[in-house]
Each structure stands twice: as structure tokens, then as C-alpha cells.
Design a protein around this motif. Structure first.
Motif, mmCIF file in Angstrom:
data_model
loop_
_atom_site.group_PDB
_atom_site.id
_atom_site.type_symbol
_atom_site.label_atom_id
_atom_site.label_comp_id
_atom_site.label_asym_id
_atom_site.label_seq_id
_atom_site.Cartn_x
_atom_site.Cartn_y
_atom_site.Cartn_z
ATOM 1 N N PRO A 231 0.814 -1.220 0.000
ATOM 2 C CA PRO A 231 0.000 0.000 0.000
ATOM 3 C C PRO A 231 0.846 1.268 0.000
ATOM 4 C CG PRO A 231 -0.737 -1.539 1.697
ATOM 5 C CD PRO A 231 0.557 -2.063 1.186
ATOM 6 N N THR A 232 0.272 2.335 -0.539
ATOM 7 C CA THR A 232 0.974 3.627 -0.552
ATOM 8 C C THR A 232 0.633 4.473 0.664
ATOM 9 O OG1 THR A 232 -0.782 4.670 -1.856
ATOM 10 C CG2 THR A 232 1.048 3.663 -3.071
ATOM 11 N N TYR A 233 -0.381 4.072 1.427
ATOM 12 C CA TYR A 233 -0.668 4.744 2.699
ATOM 13 C C TYR A 233 -1.108 3.695 3.714
ATOM 14 C CZ TYR A 233 -5.539 4.762 0.983
ATOM 15 O OH TYR A 233 -6.778 4.416 0.491
ATOM 16 N N TYR A 234 -0.626 3.861 4.946
ATOM 17 C CA TYR A 234 -0.819 2.841 5.978
ATOM 18 C C TYR A 234 -0.312 3.393 7.297
ATOM 19 C CZ TYR A 234 4.103 2.185 4.676
ATOM 20 O OH TYR A 234 5.431 2.400 4.378
ATOM 21 N N SER A 235 -0.419 2.599 8.360
ATOM 22 C CA SER A 235 0.109 3.018 9.659
ATOM 23 C C SER A 235 0.690 1.821 10.388
ATOM 24 C CB SER A 235 -0.995 3.675 10.507
ATOM 25 O OG SER A 235 -1.965 2.724 10.919
ATOM 26 N N PHE A 236 1.464 2.110 11.427
ATOM 27 C CA PHE A 236 2.012 1.070 12.299
ATOM 28 C C PHE A 236 2.352 1.720 13.628
ATOM 29 C CE2 PHE A 236 5.495 2.819 9.814
ATOM 30 C CZ PHE A 236 6.545 2.971 10.708
ATOM 31 N N ASN A 237 2.686 0.905 14.604
ATOM 32 C CA ASN A 237 2.965 1.408 15.944
ATOM 33 C C ASN A 237 4.269 0.830 16.473
ATOM 34 O OD1 ASN A 237 0.122 2.671 16.778
ATOM 35 N ND2 ASN A 237 -0.253 0.746 15.704
ATOM 36 N N ARG A 238 4.980 1.627 17.208
ATOM 37 C CA ARG A 238 6.145 1.138 17.957
ATOM 38 C C ARG A 238 6.216 1.934 19.244
ATOM 39 N NH1 ARG A 238 11.258 -1.865 15.841
ATOM 40 N NH2 ARG A 238 9.689 -3.479 16.220
ATOM 41 N N GLY A 239 6.290 1.216 20.363
ATOM 42 C CA GLY A 239 6.268 1.900 21.642
ATOM 43 C C GLY A 239 5.018 2.742 21.782
ATOM 44 N N GLU A 240 5.180 3.956 22.256
ATOM 45 C CA GLU A 240 4.048 4.858 22.462
ATOM 46 C C GLU A 240 3.749 5.733 21.256
ATOM 47 O OE1 GLU A 240 4.645 7.082 26.057
ATOM 48 O OE2 GLU A 240 5.273 5.318 27.204
ATOM 49 N N VAL A 241 4.441 5.489 20.151
ATOM 50 C CA VAL A 241 4.317 6.351 18.969
ATOM 51 C C VAL A 241 3.494 5.651 17.891
ATOM 52 C CG1 VAL A 241 5.564 7.592 17.165
ATOM 53 C CG2 VAL A 241 6.515 7.471 19.477
ATOM 54 N N HIS A 242 2.585 6.399 17.283
ATOM 55 C CA HIS A 242 1.807 5.925 16.144
ATOM 56 C C HIS A 242 2.410 6.517 14.881
ATOM 57 C CE1 HIS A 242 -1.667 4.323 14.038
ATOM 58 N NE2 HIS A 242 -1.904 5.521 13.494
ATOM 59 N N TYR A 243 2.766 5.662 13.932
ATOM 60 C CA TYR A 243 3.395 6.078 12.679
ATOM 61 C C TYR A 243 2.396 5.967 11.531
ATOM 62 C CZ TYR A 243 7.901 5.669 15.093
ATOM 63 O OH TYR A 243 8.956 5.819 15.967
ATOM 64 N N VAL A 244 2.397 6.967 10.670
ATOM 65 C CA VAL A 244 1.525 6.982 9.494
ATOM 66 C C VAL A 244 2.379 7.289 8.264
ATOM 67 C CG1 VAL A 244 -0.428 8.135 8.369
ATOM 68 C CG2 VAL A 244 -0.457 7.772 10.841
ATOM 69 N N VAL A 245 2.099 6.610 7.169
ATOM 70 C CA VAL A 245 2.717 6.919 5.882
ATOM 71 C C VAL A 245 1.615 7.337 4.917
ATOM 72 C CG1 VAL A 245 3.869 5.926 3.858
ATOM 73 C CG2 VAL A 245 4.737 5.440 6.151
ATOM 74 N N LEU A 246 1.820 8.438 4.197
ATOM 75 C CA LEU A 246 0.834 8.942 3.245
ATOM 76 C C LEU A 246 1.432 9.083 1.852
ATOM 77 C CD1 LEU A 246 -0.863 11.754 5.380
ATOM 78 C CD2 LEU A 246 -1.730 9.442 4.947
ATOM 79 N N ASP A 247 0.568 9.066 0.859
ATOM 80 C CA ASP A 247 0.941 9.309 -0.537
ATOM 81 C C ASP A 247 0.404 10.680 -0.912
ATOM 82 O OD1 ASP A 247 1.117 9.499 -3.288
ATOM 83 O OD2 ASP A 247 -0.165 7.764 -3.713
ATOM 84 N N ASP A 248 1.290 11.683 -0.961
ATOM 85 C CA ASP A 248 0.839 13.038 -1.277
ATOM 86 C C ASP A 248 1.290 13.507 -2.656
ATOM 87 O OD1 ASP A 248 3.545 13.435 -0.795
ATOM 88 O OD2 ASP A 248 3.274 15.140 0.534
ATOM 89 N N VAL A 249 1.724 12.564 -3.502
ATOM 90 C CA VAL A 249 2.117 12.905 -4.866
ATOM 91 C C VAL A 249 0.953 12.559 -5.787
ATOM 92 C CG1 VAL A 249 3.796 12.593 -6.708
ATOM 93 C CG2 VAL A 249 4.513 12.344 -4.324
ATOM 94 N N PHE A 250 0.282 13.578 -6.300
ATOM 95 C CA PHE A 250 -0.883 13.357 -7.155
ATOM 96 C C PHE A 250 -0.463 13.575 -8.606
ATOM 97 C CE2 PHE A 250 -4.861 14.232 -9.266
ATOM 98 C CZ PHE A 250 -5.756 13.373 -8.654
ATOM 99 N N PHE A 251 -0.412 12.486 -9.349
ATOM 100 C CA PHE A 251 0.012 12.488 -10.754
ATOM 101 C C PHE A 251 -1.136 12.988 -11.619
ATOM 102 C CE2 PHE A 251 0.466 9.908 -14.743
ATOM 103 C CZ PHE A 251 1.615 10.511 -15.220
ATOM 104 N N ILE A 252 -0.866 13.945 -12.521
ATOM 105 C CA ILE A 252 -1.947 14.559 -13.293
ATOM 106 C C ILE A 252 -2.023 14.054 -14.732
ATOM 107 C CG2 ILE A 252 -2.003 16.614 -11.847
ATOM 108 C CD1 ILE A 252 -0.509 18.116 -14.049
ATOM 109 N N GLY A 253 -1.373 12.922 -15.009
ATOM 110 C CA GLY A 253 -1.588 12.260 -16.297
ATOM 111 C C GLY A 253 -0.639 12.661 -17.402
ATOM 112 N N THR A 254 0.329 13.507 -17.102
ATOM 113 C CA THR A 254 1.364 13.893 -18.059
ATOM 114 C C THR A 254 2.709 13.596 -17.424
ATOM 115 O OG1 THR A 254 -0.016 15.676 -18.930
ATOM 116 C CG2 THR A 254 2.342 15.803 -19.412
ATOM 117 N N ALA A 255 3.608 12.990 -18.182
ATOM 118 C CA ALA A 255 4.885 12.539 -17.626
ATOM 119 C C ALA A 255 5.561 13.629 -16.801
ATOM 120 C CB ALA A 255 5.821 12.081 -18.744
ATOM 121 N N LYS A 256 5.907 13.265 -15.570
ATOM 122 C CA LYS A 256 6.646 14.111 -14.631
ATOM 123 C C LYS A 256 5.859 15.341 -14.166
ATOM 124 C CE LYS A 256 11.132 12.446 -16.122
ATOM 125 N NZ LYS A 256 12.555 12.703 -16.273
#
Length: 507
Positions: A231-256
């Protein structure tokens, strides 16, 4: 001819040509029917367990909705055919399952008769994870085998050596903060080999150079990344910290071409994910494009570029308001700290590749390297680790006149600076006060990057203004100029110059 018909023909450019269209032609269906999206329901179910015993309260998701396991570790989730994976937010106290350092916390959905069963077996850690460390590798961005070999020869062993400097058994994990490669998917193998050398589990963030550039929409741009890393976005935990990963790159259909943007689907998922986290907790969110930087202000531009910050970041800030939040980003090839209110710190990281593997520094003078974070309970401490240099290397001193426009001043680049740092100077052992922070070009970056002929590998690289340069004007005679920097955690770093009648050399 009716007015509606006339208007329709005009829109086709057919009026005035003596043409009429038969009613059946006006109502004709496309010759090739459009492919409909499969929205059929899929029931996901399974168990999360360790040593045969179910684990209660574990968040499980299809990337759309979030459910938690019951007292026996079981879950059931009504999904649909648009979901790619079923995956869990690894709870605290458990190992990060991985294959040669690539974390595996997901299963690809392959439904049979509208159902898919996925069990997850976890392994409990042999130690308490309240204290742990993590590193952020922003932009390895390899485009050639030469780059890949340098990543494996220098960056990965540097990380391995750093970890060996900590007590045996210290928990580490890594976050690959996007642009893992530079549009060359065949080099993902080399990236994974580098992680295996480092030898710790890594979670991956998708960057703009990790996308399928021939996709017709953003949804299709992530196919290769998902194939390799899930997945490109998800979460996990370690110790008392909650970790999140997000996908903030929105491709608009033209190369680069892309913008910094969080889709509604992700934000709706994030809202559910954070609902399982106690307010006041520490949340670490990793994304590739920074939520915000002040680069446009340093460049004297009116507003940030659409591809340089997250356009709808205010909603992210709103969701993070109940927590102590740290944002981890890359993308920029410079180092910066950004503060949003009292509870959000964004760490914009200098890059593993520096200025695209052209030399030892990024274009703001920050050495090529990575962020290191030490977690004790809910508190984080951090420093920037320069590849190939001791972790105490936190500043670079330039002699008098090294910066154009400041001919009588010593300059110091303190790349991991934030407003809670103190940058002072001493002359012949006498305290002279704090140095003055100004925006300018780093002298070493000018030497290595400025001009059409350099750097030879990527001639478009140019120095960029940075606001973590500090200046002081020493006396005209012979003296010893000492820079003393104290970070927000009380660590002190020093360097000095021997000055001789305004002619100086770095000590």
C-alpha cells in the motif's frame, strides 16, 4: 429546426453547412462501450495472532475503512473490488516482519466468490519498545548503476556503522521517504540491496520518481510501487508512537507532472485510523512532498509551487490537531524545520543523494545524509547524520569574505537549526554573543554547483538560498574565532578559525 437542435449543431461546428443529422445518429451509443469499474462487494475476514493466540484491538483496513479485531483476534470487513490490499497497523510490542529489510504487513486481495480470508501472524518482540530509534532516508534517487553502487558502498554501510555505535539490541527501523529511484524501475533491486546491507526493517513512501509515468491517472501511477512494496498509505505502531505513511504525490496524467495533494480517500481513511489513537499521543507522519516549506519566500516568489507543498495541508493539520505530531518529508534536496502551531513540527530532510549524487552536499550546503530520531516514550530527539562523517558534524564554518556581500564576516552553515538552537561566537576565548541569521547562498554550493558547466553530471543543479546561514564580524587583528552551537536538546558543537588580519583559513 428547433432552438435546442440548432444549439447542438453549432457546438459541433456544423451550422451553416447545410447538414442535418438523423435522430438515430444523435442518440447513438459509443461503438466501444466504456469499461465499467467493478464495485462488487468483497468480504474480508481473518485473524491476527501470535503463538496461536488472537490479539485484540488491532486495526485492519482495506485502505477505505478501518476495523479492529475482537477479543479473539478476529476481524471482518465489507470491502469492494477496488481495494488492492488488506493490511494491518502493526501494534506496539511486535516485530516488523520483513523480507531483506522490506516490511510486509499486507496481503493482496484475491477474492473467491466475493470473499477473501487473510490471517496475520505476528511475533512478539523480545524487549520493550518504549525506547527505540528510527532513521529517515529521503531521496536516494538513483538513476544509474553508478549511483546505486555509491548508495550500497557509502550510504548503507554508514547507517550500519551508526547503528553499531548504539548499545547492542537497540531497536531501529527506517523510513524510505520517497524518490527511492529516479524513474528507473530496474534500480529498485539495487535500492532493496542497499536496505539489506543496512539490515533494519524499512517502510517505504512513494515519491514522484517512483511512479508509472505512462499511467493515464493518478490511480494507475502507483502500480509498480504497490507490486514491490504494498500500500501507498498505511500506519504502524512502535512503543508509544503511532506512525503513518501517506501518498501526497498526485500524478496529473502527463509525464513528470504532479501536485502535492492528499485524496479524499486517504483523508477519510486517516480520520478513521487516528480515531484509534488516544488524543495527546505522539504521531509521526511520513510523506514525500513537504506539507509546507518557505522556499518560495527565500526565492522571493509570491507562493509555493503546486508540486512543492501539499495544497490541502490544512485538513491534514486539522486531523493532527489533537496530537503531538512530527511530519517527515523529503523531495526538496534541502534541510528545513517548519512549525505549524504548537503541536506540529515538520522535518524537511536533506537527501541521501545530496544534489543528485553530484558531490557531498545538497544545494543549500546540507551534507548528503539522513535524519536520526531517538524515541523515549512519547518524546523524540533528533540529529542529522552526514554520510561518511561523525554524527557530531553539525556545522560548517567559512572564512571572512566567503559570502558575497559580507566581505568582513565569518559565515556558518547550521543545517539542522531551528529557533530553539543557539549559535554563538567567541573571539580569543571571549564570548561575543549570538551570530546573526540571514538568507544567502552557501559558499561551498556556489563552488560546486554554480555555473553552466558544473556540476558536470547534472548541469541544471544550482545553489539555492538558505536561511540557516549565520554571520559575525570579527576584529581586524589576529584572533581565534570560535563558533559554539547548542541544539534544542542541550548538545554543544564547536569549530574554530584562526584569523590573521582578515585573512583566514578553516581550522
Amino acid at each position: 429546426m428547433s432552438q435546442k437542435r440548432r444549439t447542438f449543431l453549432k457546438s459541433l461546428g456544423l451550422t451553416g453547412m447545410g447538414l442535418t443529422l438523423a435522430p438515430n445518429l444523435l442518440q447513438a451509443k459509443p461503438a466501444i462501450p466504456a469499461r465499467g469499474k467493478d464495485l462488487s462487494t468483497v468480504t474480508l475476514s481473518g485473524k491476527v495472532y501470535a503463538q496461536g493466540k488472537g490479539i485484540a484491538g488491532v486495526s485492519v483496513t482495506d485502505g477505505i475503512n478501518v476495523v479492529t479485531t475482537d477479543s479473539a483476534g478476529r476481524y471482518e470487513l465489507l470491502s469492494n473490488a477496488t481495494a488492492d490490499f488488506v493490511y494491518l497497523s502493526i501494534p506496539r510490542g511486535y516485530e516488523f516482519e520483513n523480507e531483506k529489510s522490506i516490511t510486509r504487513f499486507y496481503k493482496r486481495i484475491v477474492p473467491q466468490r466475493g470473499r477473501f480470508k487473510a490471517d496475520f501472524e505476528l511475533k512478539r518482540l523480545a524487549q520493550d519498545d518504549t525506547r527505540h530509534n528510527f532513521v529517515v532516508w529521503a531521496d536516494p534517487q538513483i538513476i544509474s548503476k553508478e549511483d546505486a553502487e555509491q548508495l550500497k558502498r557509502e550510504s548503507a554501510p554508514d547507517l550500519k556503522q551508526l547503528m553499531s555505535s548504539y548499545p547492542q539490541g537497540t531497536l531501529f527501523h527506517g523510513i524510505g521517504c520517497g524518490d527511492l529511484v529516479w524513474d528507473k524501475f530496474e534500480l529498485f533491486d539495487d535500492y532493496q540491496e542497499a536496505l539489506a546491507i543496512a539490515g533494519i526493517p524499512f517502510f517505504q513512501v512513494i515519491g514522484n520518481h517512483d511512479m508509472n509515468l505512462d499511467a493515464r491517472t493518478d490511480e494507475g501511477s502507483t502500480e509498480k510501487f504497490k507490486e514491490l512494496f504494498g500500500p501507498t498509505y498505511y500506519s504502524f505502531n512502535r512503543g508509544e508512537v503511532h506512525y503513518v505513511v501517506l501518498d501526497d504525490v498526485f500524478f496529473i496524467g502527463t509525464a513528470k507532472k504532479y501536485i502535492g495533494y492528499l485524496t479524499e480517500r486517504q483523508l477519510a481513511w486517516l480520520e478513521q485510523d487516528l480515531a484509534t489513537v488516544k488524543p495527546g499521543s505522539t504521531v509521526v507522519v511520513s510523506l514525500h512532498i513537504p506539507a509546507y516549506t518557505r522556499q518560495h519566500e527565500r526565492n522571493k516568489e509570491k507562493e509555493p509551487s503546486l508540486g512543492g507543498v501539499v495544497s490541502n495541508r490544512k485538513e491534514l493539520y486539522r486531523l493532527l490537531q489533537p496530537y503531538k505530531a512530527h511530519l517527515m518529508s523529503g523531495h526538496t534536496h534541502f534541510n528545513e524545520k517548519v512549525f505549524e502551531g504548537d503541536n506540529i513540527i515538520e522535518h524537511v530532510h536533506g537527501t541521501v543523494c545530496g544534489a543528485w549524487w553530484t558531490g557531498p552536499i545538497c544545494y543549500d550546503g546540507t551534507p548528503g545524509g539522513y535524519g536520526v530520531y531517538e524515541v523515549k516514550g512519547s518524546e523524540l530527539q533528533w540529529y542529522y547524520k552526514s554520510t561518511g562523517l561523525p554524527k557530531e558534524h553539525q556545522l560548517r564554518v567559512y572564512p571572512v569574505g566567503a559570502v558575497a556581500g559580507k566581505p568582513e564576516h565569518v559565515a556558518v552553515n547550521v543545517w539542522n537549526w531551528d529557533p530553539n538552537w543557539k549559535v554563538e561566537w567567541l573571539e580569543d576565548g571571549r564570548r561575543m554573543g549570538e551570530m546573526t541569521r540571514e538568507t544567502a547562498l552557501d559558499p561551498l554550493s556556489i563552488e560546486l554547483h554554480e555555473g553552466a558547466a558544473k556540476p558536470s553530471r547534472h548541469k541544471w543543479v544550482e545553489p539555492q538560498p538558505t536561511d540557516h546561514l549565520f554571520f559575525a564580524r570579527p576584529s581586524a587583528g589576529d584572533s581565534v574565532f570560535v563558533v559554539q552551537v547548542k541544539d534544542r536538546f542541550g548538545n554543544v558543537y564547536r569549530d574554530e578559525l584562526k584569523l590573521a588580519k582578515l585573512e583566514s583559513a578553516v581550522h
